[in-house]
Design an enzyme around this catalytic site. Structure first.
Site, PDB file in Angstrom:
ATOM      1  N   GLU A  43       2.610   5.115  -3.997  1.00  0.00           N
ATOM      2  CA  GLU A  43       2.540   5.944  -5.292  1.00  0.00           C
ATOM      3  C   GLU A  43       3.974   6.676  -5.400  1.00  0.00           C
ATOM      4  O   GLU A  43       4.140   6.933  -6.325  1.00  0.00           O
ATOM      5  CB  GLU A  43       1.551   6.844  -4.998  1.00  0.00           C
ATOM      6  CG  GLU A  43       0.109   6.371  -5.335  1.00  0.00           C
ATOM      7  CD  GLU A  43      -0.368   5.727  -3.939  1.00  0.00           C
ATOM      8  OE1 GLU A  43      -0.921   4.587  -4.248  1.00  0.00           O
ATOM      9  OE2 GLU A  43      -0.037   5.700  -2.912  1.00  0.00           O
ATOM     10  N   ASP A  73       0.826  -1.066  -0.004  1.00  0.00           N
ATOM     11  CA  ASP A  73       0.022   0.136  -0.149  1.00  0.00           C
ATOM     12  C   ASP A  73       0.741   1.298   0.263  1.00  0.00           C
ATOM     13  O   ASP A  73       2.103   1.235   0.255  1.00  0.00           O
ATOM     14  CB  ASP A  73      -0.819  -0.059   1.289  1.00  0.00           C
ATOM     15  CG  ASP A  73      -2.132   0.970   1.252  1.00  0.00           C
ATOM     16  OD1 ASP A  73      -2.309   1.602   0.027  1.00  0.00           O
ATOM     17  OD2 ASP A  73      -2.690   1.024   2.260  1.00  0.00           O
TER      18      ASP A  73
END
EC number: 3.2.1.20
Length: 952
Positions: free
Chosen positions: A521, A518
Site C-alpha cells: 500500500e 503483498d
C-alpha cells in the site's frame, strides 16, 4: 445563472455573430451553438507510467493573492437562500465540525437536521452552501481543435488556504462516446497522475453527448444526445480549487451507482449520505473503511437500462460523498481535476470505454487459472512437499503451490533460510517435474538493519539510490516483517532496473513461476518512519479524508517523503500499481514467458499488469457473501484476475463454510485457498470424506470449464470484456438485475448461484428472461482422470420470464446454469492443467427455442509471450442451427490443431432424433433422454478441422 452552449467554429463565426446579437438582446447573455465537424484522428497508446520530471508540490508556498487567508466581503446567506431540500444540501464544513456562527461566517446556511436517515454513514449536513455561494466564473470560452477552452476566475476566496483564483478549462471531445475535460492551474504546473492515456488529435464529429456551460457560477452540463438526459451537472455545488483541496460535485441520474473501489460493500453503493475514502491501506476488509486499492471510477445505471461512467484521474487522498438527491462530490487533496465521461450507452460498453483509457487486462498463463494452495505456516520444504503429496493422494487438482514468509531468511526478500528450506530449489524443480508451478510472497520493504555488505538487495539499492527518501535525502526507514526497512521507489527507472536484477538473481537460485506482491500500500508497522514525520502541510493538510487512523501516515510512510516523480503525498495510491508494473517486467525478463503477478494494492489500470486478491478476509459467512460483489467490482474495473482467499484467511473456518467457499471459489477467476498462521488447517483433504467429495466435485467442474474460462480471459485481453460479471451487465433493461450481487455470470453464458448462508439446502436466485440449462447434467468428468461424482436428480432447465427461482442446493452442489443460445467448450479434468490440457474435449450446446447457439474457443500454448502478434494460436467459432453444429476456423496453428473433440452434448432437443451424423457418417453411439431433452453424441473429431454434426 447563465448557461452557455459551446461556441461556433471560425468558419461559421459570421452566422454565429448574428445569432449571438439577437439572442443577447433577448436574454442578456450569449448562447452560441457549435456546428464543427472534424474527422477524428486517434493514435493508440499503451497506458504505462511516464517518466516525467517532478511537478509543483502541493503544500509549497505560493506568492501573491492566492495565499490570502482572510475572506473580507464574503456575503452571508440570507434565510430565503437557505430553503434547500435536505437531500440536496452540500456540506459547507467538510473539513471539521463547526458552530452556527462559524458556518455563517463562511457564508453558508445552518439548519440542524431533525433526524438522520436510517443506516446512513454520515447524515445530512447542518452547514450547507446556499445557491448564491460564490464560485468560479466562466470567461473567454472559445473553440479549440479538440473542443473548447475557457478561463475560470474566482474573486472571493474560500475557507481553504491557498485558493487558486484563475484556472484553465480544457474540454476534449475525444471520441463519439468519450468526453474528457481538465481543470488546472495555468500559471503553475501541478502534479498529474503519470498514467499515459490515449492521444487524440481532433474532436469527434458525431458525439453521443452535448456539452453546455454555466457562466456564473461556472458549471459543466453533459447530456445524452438521444434523450437529453443530464449525465453530469457540476452546477449543483460550488467548485473548489485550492492547493490542497479540490471539490467537484455533480447530480446523478439515478441512485444506482457502482464502482469507487476498494471497499467492503454491496455492488450498488448507498446514496444515503455515504462517504467513500480512497487512500490505500493495509486493513482487513471492514465496512466503511479505506482498504487496499483506489479506483476513482463509477458506473451509473439510468432509467431504461442505459449507463454511463465517470473517471476522475487523480491519485491523491480523497473522499467521494454520495447523497440522496442523488448527487456525488469528489473531494481530493491535490493534483488537478482530470475527468472522463463515458457514454456507453450499454453498461458493457461503459466498461470497455473506461478500459480504452486505463488499459485492457493482461493475458494470464493457462496454469494461473488452476487451483492455488498456500498458508502462512508451511515452515519447511518437507511440510510443503507433504501438502502436495496429500492433495495428490486425495485426488484434488493442484496447479500452483505457494509459500508465505516462512521460506525467507529473517523475513528478507530474495533470500531463503538454510534450515527448513535448505533444499528449496530442488523442491521447486520437483513441482515442475510434476507439471505444477510455484509462487512465493515478495514484500516491497527491504531490510535495512544488517551490517554493510551482508544483504545485497539493500546494499545495491542504496548504491543505486532506489529508495524513497525523507526530508534529509536519506532513505526513509520504517518497520515491516524483517524489522527496519527501506521502501523502493518504483517510479524511479533506476529502481525498475534494480528490481529486475534482484528478481533475476533470485530466479537463478530458485526457479519460481510467479510473484505474490503483498504489503504494497505500502504497509508500515509504525506511523510514518522510525524518525517520525515532519510537521508540514503535506503531513497535516487542511483537509484529511476519512482515513482509518485519522492521518495520512497511519499504517504507512510519511506523506512528505520524496519519490522520483513527486512526493508520496501524490503517489501513495500508485505504489502497488508501480510495483506490479516492475514485477511484471521483471518476470518477463527473468523467465521469458507470460508473467503472473498477484497484488494486494491496486489503482486504475492495474489489470493490465497483474491480478488481485481481496486481502485478509475473515473465515465468516458474511465475508463469503461479500466476496461476490468484490469479485464483480474488480471485473468492472478491468481487473478480471481476482479472487478471495477460499475458506477465509483470518480465524478458523468450519467444514460447511469451507465447502461452500470452495464451491463459490471454483468460480472466482483466480482461485486460491490461503490460511493464517494460527488458524486450523483448511486444505481440502483436511475435512471429512463427504466434505472432500463436495469440494472435489467443485474443483472438477472448474477444471472442466478451464478452456471456456481461458477464452473469456482472451476476450477481456483483446476487447475489454469482463470475465466474471454482474447480471445487469448482460440484462441492463431488466431492473431486477441491477442489485443482484449474490450471483455472478461467467461471460454471457454461465450463471452461478452459490449458497452463502449456513445450514441451507436450497438457494434462491434471479433468472433473467430465457432458458437456463443445469450444467451439471453434462457428464464431462469421464473425459478426464477424475472420478465422476454420484449422479443426483436435477431439474434440466428453467424457462424464466425474469423471475426468482428457488433451487435445491445440498452440501455437495453449487448451481450452475448454461444460458440458451450459447456453446461452451469443456475438457476432461486432470490433477494439473498440464494433465488436463492433454485430455479430450467436449461441447455443451444450449439451444434456444429456435434451435440456435454460438460459442468460441481460444487456444495457445498457455504461456508464451506475443502469441497474438506471432499468430501462434487457434481460434474456433461454434455455431448451431437447424439441427446442425459446425465449426468455423478463424485461425488454426500447431497449438490447438490436434485437440480432440470426443463428445457433443446438446441441451434442449425437443424430440428424439432418429439419426445422428458426424461429417456425414452415421453415429451409433448416442443417447437421448426425453425427460431432460439432452442429446449426448460420442464423436471422434479434431477441433482444428472443419466438422459438421447433425441429427434428424
Amino acid at each position: 445563472m447563465g448557461v452557455r452552449h459551446p461556441p461556433c467554429s471560425h468558419r461559421l463565426l459570421a452566422v454565429c455573430a448574428l445569432v449571438s446579437l439577437a439572442t443577447a438582446a433577448l436574454l442578456g447573455h450569449i448562447l452560441l451553438h457549435d456546428f464543427l465537424l472534424v474527422p477524428r484522428e486517434l493514435s493508440g497508446s499503451s497506458p504505462v507510467l511516464e517518466e516525467t520530471h517532478p511537478a509543483h508540490q502541493q503544500g509549497a508556498s505560493r506568492p501573491g493573492p492566492r495565499d490570502a487567508q482572510a475572506h473580507p466581503g464574503r456575503p452571508r446567506a440570507v434565510p430565503t437562500q437557505c430553503d434547500v431540500p435536505p437531500n440536496s444540501r452540500f456540506d459547507c464544513a467538510p473539513d471539521k465540525a463547526i458552530t452556527q456562527e462559524q458556518c455563517e461566517a463562511r457564508g453558508c446556511c445552518y439548519i440542524p437536521a431533525k433526524q438522520g436517515l436510517q443506516g446512513a454513514q454520515m447524515g445530512q449536513p447542518w452547514c450547507f452552501f446556499p445557491p448564491s455561494y460564490p464560485s468560479y466564473k466562466l470567461e473567454n470560452l472559445s473553440s479549440s481543435e479538440m473542443g473548447y477552452t475557457a478561463t475560470l476566475t474566482r474573486t472571493t476566496p474560500t475557507f481553504f488556504p491557498k485558493d487558486i483564483l484563475t484556472l484553465r478549462l480544457d474540454v476534449m471531445m475525444e471520441t463519439e462516446n468519450r468526453l474528457h475535460f481538465t481543470i488546472k492551474d495555468p500559471a503553475n504546473r501541478r502534479y498529474e497522475v503519470p498514467l499515459e492515456t490515449p492521444h487524440v488529435h481532433s474532436r469527434a464529429p458525431s458525439p453521443l453527448y452535448s456539452v453546455e456551460f454555466s457562466e456564473e457560477p461556472f458549471g459543466v452540463i453533459v447530456r445524452r444526445q438521444l434523450d437529453g438526459r443530464v449525465l453530469l451537472n457540476t452546477t449543483v455545488a460550488p467548485l473548489f480549487f485550492a492547493d490542497q483541496f479540490l471539490q467537484l460535485s455533480t447530480s446523478l441520474p439515478s441512485q444506482y451507482i457502482t464502482g469507487l473501489a476498494e471497499h467492503l460493500s454491496p455492488l450498488m453503493l448507498s446514496t444515503s449520505w455515504t462517504r467513500i475514502t480512497l487512500w490505500n491501506r493495509d486493513l482487513a476488509p471492514t465496512p466503511g473503511a479505506n482498504l487496499y486499492g483506489s479506483h476513482p471510477f463509477y458506473l451509473a445505471l439510468e432509467d431504461g437500462g442505459s449507463a454511463h461512467g465517470v473517471f476522475l484521474l487523480n491519485s491523491n487522498a480523497m473522499d467521494v460523498v454520495l447523497q440522496p438527491s442523488p448527487a456525488l462530490s469528489w473531494r481530493s487533496t491535490g493534483g488537478i481535476l482530470d475527468v472522463y465521461i463515458f457514454l456507453g450507452p450499454e453498461p458493457k460498453s461503459v466498461v470497455q470505454q473506461y478500459l480504452d483509457v486505463v488499459g485492457y487486462p493482461f493475458m494470464p498463463p493457462y496454469w494461473g487459472l488452476g487451483f492455488h494452495l498456500c498458508r502462512w505456516g508451511y515452515s519447511s520444504t518437507a511440510i510443503t512437499r507433504q501438502v502436495v503429496e496429500n492433495m495428490t493422494r486425495a485426488h484434488f487438482p493442484l496447479d500452483v503451490q505457494w509459500n508465505d514468509l516462512d521460506y525467507m531468511d529473517s523475513r528478507r526478500d530474495f533470500t531463503f533460510n538454510k534450515d527448513g528450506f535448505r533444499d528449496f530449489p530442488a523442491m521447486v524443480q520437483e513441482l515442475h517435474q510434476g507439471g505444477r508451478r510455484y509462487m512465493m510472497i515478495v514484500d516491497p520493504a527491504i531490510s535495512s538493519s544488517g551490517p554493510a555488505g551482508s544483504y545485497r538487495p539493500y546494499d545495491e539499492g542504496l548504491r543505486r539510490g532506489v529508495f524513497i527518501t525523507n526530508e534529509t535525502g536519506q532513505p526513509l526507514i520504517g518497520k515491516v516483517w524483517p524489522g527496519s526497512t527501506a521502501f523502493p521507489d518504483f517510479t524511479n527507472p533506476t529502481a525498475l532496473a534494480w528490481w529486475e536484477d534482484m528478481v533475476a538473481e533470485f530466479h537463478d537460485q530458485v526457479p519460481f513461476d510467479g510473484m505474490w506482491i503483498d504489503m504494497n500500500e505500502p504497509s508500515n508497522f509504525i506511523r510514518g518512519s522510525e524518525d517520525g514525520c515532519p510537521n508540514n502541510e503535506l503531513e497535516n493538510p487542511p483537509y484529511v479524508p476519512g482515513v482509518v487512523g485519522g492521518t495520512l501516515q497511519a499504517a504507512t510512510i510519511c506523506a512528505s517523503s520524496h519519490q522520483f516523480l513527486s512526493t508520496h503525498y501524490n503517489l501513495h495510491n500508485l505504489y502497488g500499481l508501480t510495483e506490479a508494473i516492475a514485477s511484471h517486467r521483471a518476470l518477463v525478463k527473468a523467465r521469458g514467458t507470460r508473467p503472473f503477478v498477484i497484488s494486494r494494492s491496486t489503482f486504475a489500470g492495474h489489470g493490465r499488469y497483474a491480478g488481485h486478491w481481496t486481502g485478509d478476509v475473515w473465515s465468516s459467512w458474511e465475508q463469503l457473501a461479500s466476496s461476490v460483489p468484490e469479485i464483480l467490482q474488480f471485473n468492472l474495473l478491468g481487473v478480471p484476475l481476482v479472487g478471495a482467499d477460499v475458506c477465509g484467511f483470518l480465524g478458523n473456518t468450519s467444514e460447511e463454510l469451507c465447502v461452500r467457499w470452495t464451491q463459490l471459489g471454483a468460480f472466482y477467476p483466480f482461485m486460491r485457498n490461503h490460511n493464517s498462521l494460527l488458524s486450523l488447517p483448511q486444505e481440502p483433504y483436511s475435512f471429512s470424506e463427504p466434505a472432500q467429495q463436495a469440494m472435489r466435485k467443485a474443483l472438477t467442474l472448474r477444471y472442466a470449464l478451464l478452456p471456456h474460462l481461458y477464452t473469456l480471459f482472451h476476450q477481456a485481453h483483446v476487447a475489454g470484456e469482463t470475465v466474471a460479471r454482474p447480471l445487469f451487465l448482460e440484462f441492463p433493461k431488466d431492473s431486477s438485475t441491477w442489485t443482484v450481487d449474490h450471483q455472478l455470470l461467467w461471460g454471457e453464458a454461465l450463471l452461478i448461484t452459490p449458497v452463502l448462508q449456513a445450514g441451507k439446502a436450497e438457494v434462491t436466485g434471479y433468472f433473467p428472461l430465457g432458458t437456463w440449462y443445469d450444467l451439471q447434467t453434462v457428464p464431462v468428468e469421464a473425459l478426464g482422470s477424475l472420478p465422476p461424482p454420484p449422479a443426483a436428480p436435477r431439474e434440466p432447465a428453467i424457462h424464466s420470464e425474469g423471475q426468482w427461482v428457488t433451487l435445491p442446493a445440498p452440501l455437495d452442489t453449487i448451481n450452475v446454469h448454461l444460458r440458451a443460445g450459447y456453446i461452451i467448450p469443456l475438457q476432461g479434468p486432470g490433477l494439473t492443467t498440464t494433465e488436463s490440457r492433454q485430455q479430450p474435449m467436449a461441447l455443451a450446446v444450449a439451444l434456444t427455442k429456435g434451435g440456435e447457439a454460438r460459442g468460441e474457443l481460444f487456444w495457445d500454448d498457455g504461456e508464451s509471450l506475443e502469441v497474438l502478434e506471432r499468430g501462434a494460436y487457434t481460434q474456433v467459432i461454434f455455431l448451431a442451427r437447424n439441427n446442425t453444429i459446425v465449426n468455423e476456423l478463424v485461425r488454426v496453428t500447431s497449438e490447438g490443431a490436434g485437440l480432440q473433440l470426443q463428445k457433443v452434448t446438446v441441451l434442449g432437443v425437443a424430440t428424439a432424433p432418429q439419426q445422428v451424423l458426424s461429417n456425414g457418417v452415421p453415429v451409433s453411439n448416442f443417447t437421448y433422454s426425453p425427460d431432460t431433452k439432452v442429446l449426448d453424441i460420442c464423436v471422434s473429431l479434431l477441433m482444428g478441422e472443419q466438422f459438421l454434426v447433425s441429427w434428424c
